[in-house]
Design a protein around this motif. Structure first.
Motif, PDB file in Angstrom:
ATOM      1  N   SER A   1       0.834  -1.195   0.000  1.00 21.44           N
ATOM      2  CA  SER A   1       0.000   0.000   0.000  1.00 21.44           C
ATOM      3  C   SER A   1       0.873   1.251   0.000  1.00 21.44           C
ATOM      4  O   SER A   1       1.712   1.418   0.889  1.00 21.44           O
ATOM      5  CB  SER A   1      -0.902  -0.009   1.236  1.00 21.44           C
ATOM      6  N   PRO A   2       0.720   2.155  -0.971  1.00 22.94           N
ATOM      7  CA  PRO A   2       1.549   3.375  -0.989  1.00 22.94           C
ATOM      8  C   PRO A   2       1.359   4.236   0.253  1.00 22.94           C
ATOM      9  O   PRO A   2       2.285   4.924   0.683  1.00 22.94           O
ATOM     10  CB  PRO A   2       1.079   4.097  -2.257  1.00 22.94           C
ATOM     11  N   SER A   3       0.158   4.206   0.832  1.00 18.33           N
ATOM     12  CA  SER A   3      -0.107   5.042   2.003  1.00 18.33           C
ATOM     13  C   SER A   3       0.409   4.420   3.296  1.00 18.33           C
ATOM     14  O   SER A   3       0.610   5.127   4.279  1.00 18.33           O
ATOM     15  CB  SER A   3      -1.611   5.304   2.126  1.00 18.33           C
ATOM     16  N   SER A   4       0.615   3.104   3.316  1.00 23.31           N
ATOM     17  CA  SER A   4       1.105   2.414   4.518  1.00 23.31           C
ATOM     18  C   SER A   4       2.171   1.398   4.129  1.00 23.31           C
ATOM     19  O   SER A   4       1.962   0.186   4.229  1.00 23.31           O
ATOM     20  CB  SER A   4      -0.049   1.723   5.259  1.00 23.31           C
ATOM     21  N   PRO A   5       3.345   1.864   3.669  1.00 27.57           N
ATOM     22  CA  PRO A   5       4.362   0.926   3.180  1.00 27.57           C
ATOM     23  C   PRO A   5       5.015   0.092   4.265  1.00 27.57           C
ATOM     24  O   PRO A   5       5.786  -0.812   3.959  1.00 27.57           O
ATOM     25  CB  PRO A   5       5.385   1.854   2.511  1.00 27.57           C
ATOM     26  N   ARG A   6       4.720   0.374   5.530  1.00 26.03           N
ATOM     27  CA  ARG A   6       5.315  -0.395   6.619  1.00 26.03           C
ATOM     28  C   ARG A   6       4.286  -1.192   7.408  1.00 26.03           C
ATOM     29  O   ARG A   6       4.643  -1.829   8.396  1.00 26.03           O
ATOM     30  CB  ARG A   6       6.066   0.539   7.580  1.00 26.03           C
ATOM     31  N   GLN A   7       3.028  -1.150   6.984  1.00 28.69           N
ATOM     32  CA  GLN A   7       1.990  -1.767   7.801  1.00 28.69           C
ATOM     33  C   GLN A   7       1.012  -2.621   7.007  1.00 28.69           C
ATOM     34  O   GLN A   7       0.345  -3.480   7.583  1.00 28.69           O
ATOM     35  CB  GLN A   7       1.221  -0.676   8.562  1.00 28.69           C
ATOM     36  N   VAL A   8       0.913  -2.425   5.712  1.00 26.54           N
ATOM     37  CA  VAL A   8      -0.033  -3.174   4.883  1.00 26.54           C
ATOM     38  C   VAL A   8       0.725  -3.783   3.715  1.00 26.54           C
ATOM     39  O   VAL A   8       1.507  -3.097   3.048  1.00 26.54           O
ATOM     40  CB  VAL A   8      -1.171  -2.265   4.365  1.00 26.54           C
ATOM     41  N   PHE A   9       0.509  -5.082   3.465  1.00 32.17           N
ATOM     42  CA  PHE A   9       1.136  -5.733   2.322  1.00 32.17           C
ATOM     43  C   PHE A   9       0.251  -6.879   1.861  1.00 32.17           C
ATOM     44  O   PHE A   9      -0.724  -7.253   2.527  1.00 32.17           O
ATOM     45  CB  PHE A   9       2.543  -6.234   2.665  1.00 32.17           C
ATOM     46  N   VAL A  10       0.592  -7.437   0.704  1.00 33.32           N
ATOM     47  CA  VAL A  10      -0.214  -8.486   0.090  1.00 33.32           C
ATOM     48  C   VAL A  10       0.540  -9.804   0.154  1.00 33.32           C
ATOM     49  O   VAL A  10       1.690  -9.900  -0.284  1.00 33.32           O
ATOM     50  CB  VAL A  10      -0.558  -8.136  -1.373  1.00 33.32           C
ATOM     51  N   LEU A  11      -0.111 -10.799   0.720  1.00 32.21           N
ATOM     52  CA  LEU A  11       0.400 -12.167   0.731  1.00 32.21           C
ATOM     53  C   LEU A  11      -0.193 -12.886  -0.467  1.00 32.21           C
ATOM     54  O   LEU A  11      -1.416 -12.998  -0.587  1.00 32.21           O
ATOM     55  CB  LEU A  11      -0.003 -12.870   2.032  1.00 32.21           C
ATOM     56  N   SER A  12       0.646 -13.357  -1.357  1.00 32.79           N
ATOM     57  CA  SER A  12       0.167 -14.042  -2.555  1.00 32.79           C
ATOM     58  C   SER A  12       0.784 -15.426  -2.639  1.00 32.79           C
ATOM     59  O   SER A  12       1.845 -15.690  -2.075  1.00 32.79           O
ATOM     60  CB  SER A  12       0.514 -13.233  -3.814  1.00 32.79           C
ATOM     61  N   GLY A  13       0.088 -16.313  -3.345  1.00 33.68           N
ATOM     62  CA  GLY A  13       0.588 -17.674  -3.526  1.00 33.68           C
ATOM     63  C   GLY A  13       0.234 -18.620  -2.410  1.00 33.68           C
ATOM     64  O   GLY A  13       0.690 -19.767  -2.393  1.00 33.68           O
ATOM     65  N   ALA A  14      -0.594 -18.168  -1.452  1.00 33.29           N
ATOM     66  CA  ALA A  14      -1.011 -19.058  -0.370  1.00 33.29           C
ATOM     67  C   ALA A  14      -1.979 -20.103  -0.908  1.00 33.29           C
ATOM     68  O   ALA A  14      -2.607 -19.897  -1.947  1.00 33.29           O
ATOM     69  CB  ALA A  14      -1.665 -18.253   0.751  1.00 33.29           C
TER      70      ALA A  14
END
Length: 293
Positions: free
Chosen positions: A183-196
């Motif tokens: 997330s550009p607004s929260s680069p240290r707190q929100v991210f995407v887990l993919s491939g699960a």
């Protein structure tokens, strides 16, 4: 813990006392910092009979201290500013939380005579606003006032996967590298887990779980998941309770473990581990005690 060495006692009796405080901070990861509240480096021989150099430090201001009687708690407040030694990134990562602190009061003209007074603390409730930090440190006497033992409640008081829980974490653990932009607004707190593994795990499958960063600029940091949202196809958006010390970037490696909300319902439906549930879901509450006949 207070101790006066024979050499220090001799200096006190001789009235040739010039005091300086030496601070040794041992972080949870084992890294040790040595500071001198003085204008020049001071050599000091520690408990292992090795001599270490305590370097002068600027920007650390301990409060005044009054020695209590008996087993009364010994508290101290320290104010400081971030720098090259105590950095803002380390403070954000919580590396100084519960650090062991030793204070040695020495005669700066004769530091080889040993510490006149030795005091042990634990660094607690560390507060940080970006530039300044404040730490409350308590003495070993506080441990005598802490409650030890279990507290009965309807929720489980075990940690997921520990010896009392005994739930196998393998099926609920996933290791990956960040492949999608955060997330550009929260680069240290929100991210995407993919491939699960796909299969409708649900929005809250990773909620209350943990993320251990194994690669990238946040390697070694463990984060707690506040919220997870199922995006379909094995993709989940994870929001952390606290921001990481550094920006989360594509290629960062991490391991995520599913969360548990400590209820008997989740223990049964998600982990099939009710036999090891460490709570008391049928325990009556205060409403039962107040009910009339």
């Amino acid at each position: 813990m207070l101790a006066i060495t024979p050499g220090g006692l001799s200096l006190m009796r001789g009235r040739s006392l010039r005091l300086a405080s030496l601070w040794r901070i041992t972080r949870r990861d084992g890294q040790v910092f040595r500071f001198a509240v003085h204008d020049r480096p001071l050599p000091f021989r520690e408990e292992d009979f090795a001599t270490y150099t305590y370097t002068p430090v600027q920007g650390i201001d301990p409060s005044s201290l009054e020695m209590p009687n008996g087993l009364e708690d010994l508290n101290l407040e320290v104010d400081g500013v971030t720098g090259t030694t105590i950095t803002s990134d380390d403070l954000r990562a919580g590396l100084f939380r519960n650090a062991a602190v030793s204070e040695f009061v020495v005669n700066w003209r004769f530091p080889w005579a040993g510490a006149i007074v030795t005091t042990a603390y634990t660094m607690e409730s560390l507060r940080f606003n970006g530039e300044d930090w404040k730490a409350d440190m308590s003495g070993v006497g506080k441990r005598l006032t802490q409650r030890v033992g279990r507290r009965h409640s309807r929720r489980c008081d075990a940690d997921l996967g520990d010896g009392r829980c005994a739930a196998p974490l393998g099926p609920f653990t996933f290791a990956a590298e960040l492949a999608q932009s955060v997330s550009p607004s929260s680069p240290r707190q929100v991210f995407v887990l993919s491939g699960a593994p796909a299969g409708g795990l649900g929005d809250d499958f990773w909620t209350e779980g943990t993320v251990e960063w194994t690669g990238g600029s946040n390697a070694g940091v463990v984060s707690e998941v506040q919220k997870s949202t199922d995006g379909g196809g094995g993709s989940y958006t994870l929001t952390l309770y606290l921001p990481t010390p550094n920006d989360i970037q594509i290629g960062d490696a991490f391991t995520v473990i599913a969360g548990c909300n400590k209820t008997a319902t989740i223990c049964t439906s998600k982990f099939a581990n009710l036999v090891n549930f460490q709570g008391y879901p049928t325990m009556p509450g205060s409403d039962k005690a107040l009910q009339g006949p």
